[in-house]
Design a protein around this motif. Structure first.
Motif, short mmCIF file in Angstrom:
data_model
loop_
_atom_site.label_atom_id
_atom_site.label_comp_id
_atom_site.label_asym_id
_atom_site.label_seq_id
_atom_site.Cartn_x
_atom_site.Cartn_y
_atom_site.Cartn_z
N LYS A 94 -2.51 83.27 37.50
CA LYS A 94 -3.57 83.90 38.28
C LYS A 94 -3.66 85.38 37.93
O LYS A 94 -2.70 85.99 37.44
N GLU A 97 -0.76 88.25 38.25
CA GLU A 97 0.57 87.65 38.24
C GLU A 97 1.41 88.28 37.14
O GLU A 97 0.94 88.53 36.03
N ASP A 198 -7.58 85.28 35.71
CA ASP A 198 -7.08 83.90 35.75
C ASP A 198 -7.09 83.35 34.33
O ASP A 198 -8.15 83.34 33.68
#
Length: 402
Positions: A94, A97, A198
């Motif tokens: 994501k 992250e 993402d």
């Protein structure tokens, strides 16, 4: 046997043969006419032309490619001390992250050192401000003791007495120290490598213990929000395609299929996103981009839908703008020299067609055919205007009357 007798025998055989031949032809039965008439009209199949508004489907092939494609590189050097388990080929991450962590110890120490330098510069500024007050008092004494009670010094001399250059130097040192602190803090933040969006991980080149330097390739990631399909279409068909005029707009709808990999009825939906302003170097066709949202079918709405794979060839069916007041004719019924065969009053007419556009199935005719025209679908070996034709329905009617 004498030659005379031999000649007589041959003559007898010859005469006998002639008599038998005459007898056969004289007794041959003759065909009797029973009132049958010779049918000269050619039996054909026809289809009725219908004029209306139709939307062509332009079929092309394209290649799937990512909209966002990034090769991760560090902005600082150091040793990798942490790698997220998802940062492996085929993994999904994501936005934001943490993917990798470079050892931050040196950069944390550098930041503390730069902070101490800034504090030292600020202390120097406080000391200089005290000297500024003393310098102003000295300038007042010089002015008071002067002959006319005014400042006898020039502007440059006054600046030196007031220690303006020293003050400016201290301020410059503070600004440089602040910039050093900001840079050290930024370098410390850069030791943590995060996903910019993402993403789907395509490759991973480092692991824990790897020593990396600025610019090294750490891995390749692609965005998962949408993919592009790069397709090529003839330039003449661009006028029938609609491209978005703003970021919130969508272009012509596109039906995407992959007959070699997907089930027969499987497909994905997309839309025209933009036109590339250059022709394909080999085919000399125009290139367009088709955007497909959620290409990996991760949402509930697309559960069970086929997934797009980068680099695959797919078939795109672009829904072109509607064309009004035309006849849609099967392409197989367009004869040589852009003509069609029409049956009118039992006779063949060869019509010249004005075709606006053709897609993979149909030709869209602007003139040459009208509503209700009976177009001949049967292939004929030789054709010319005025040939008599008949249809199977007419033949059935004739047979029932008999």
């Amino acid at each position: 046997m004498s030659s005379k007798k031999l000649i007589l025998i041959c003559l007898a055989i010859l005469v006998g043969g002639i008599l038998i031949t005459v007898l056969i032809f004289s007794t041959e039965p003759e065909a009797q006419s029973e009132g049958a008439s010779i049918e000269t009209a050619i039996l054909v199949d026809v289809v009725e032309a219908e004029k209306g508004t139709y939307a062509p489907t332009i079929v092309a092939t394209g290649t799937v490619q990512p909209v966002e494609d990034v090769t991760l590189s560090p902005l600082v050097s150091g040793q990798i001390i942490r790698r997220d388990p998802a940062f492996t080929p085929g993994g999904f991450v994501k936005k934001g992250e943490v993917l990798l962590q470079i050892d931050p110890s040196d950069y944390r120490n550098t930041l503390e050192l730069r902070k101490s330098e800034l504090l030292q510069s600020e202390t120097t500024l406080a000391t200089e401000m005290g000297r500024q007050q003393i310098a102003e008092q000295d300038l007042q004494l010089i002015t008071r003791d002067s002959l006319f009670g005014s400042n006898p010094l020039s502007d440059d001399e006054t600046q030196l007495v007031l220690r303006k250059p020293q003050l400016n130097a201290v301020k410059a040192t503070i600004e440089a120290a602040k910039a050093s602190v900001n840079q050290a803090r930024l370098n410390l933040e850069r030791t943590t490598i995060r996903a910019p969006f993402d993403a789907h991980i395509l490759s991973q080149n480092v692991t824990i213990g790897s020593q990396v330097a600025q610019g090294d390739a750490l891995g390749r990631i692609v965005g998962t929000d949408s993919y592009w399909v790069t397709a090529t279409v003839p330039i003449s068909r661009l006028q029938w395609l609609r491209f978005p005029e703003s970021t919130n707009d969508k272009g012509s709808m596109v039906h995407i299929e992959n007959p070699t990999a997907w089930p027969k009825d499987a497909h994905r939906e997309g839309y025209l996103d933009r036109q590339i302003g250059a022709l394909d170097a080999q085919t000399r066709l125009a290139r367009v981009l088709v955007r497909v949202d959620d290409p990996l079918a991760t949402s509930e709405e697309l559960e069970g839908a086929p997934k797009l794979m980068i680099g695959t060839f797919v078939e795109v069916n672009i829904q072109a703008d509607s064309i009004p007041n035309v006849v849609r004719l099967d392409r197989d019924l367009v004869r040589s020299n852009q003509t069609a065969w029409v049956m009118k009053d039992g006779l063949l007419e060869i019509r010249e067609l004005d075709i606006i556009l053709t897609d993979n199935r149909y030709a869209f005719v602007r003139s040459g055919l009208e509503q209700g025209d009976m177009v001949v679908t049967t292939n004929l070996s030789t054709v010319s205007n005025g040939i008599e034709l008949r249809t199977r329905s007419e033949e059935s009617t004739t047979g029932s009357n008999d």
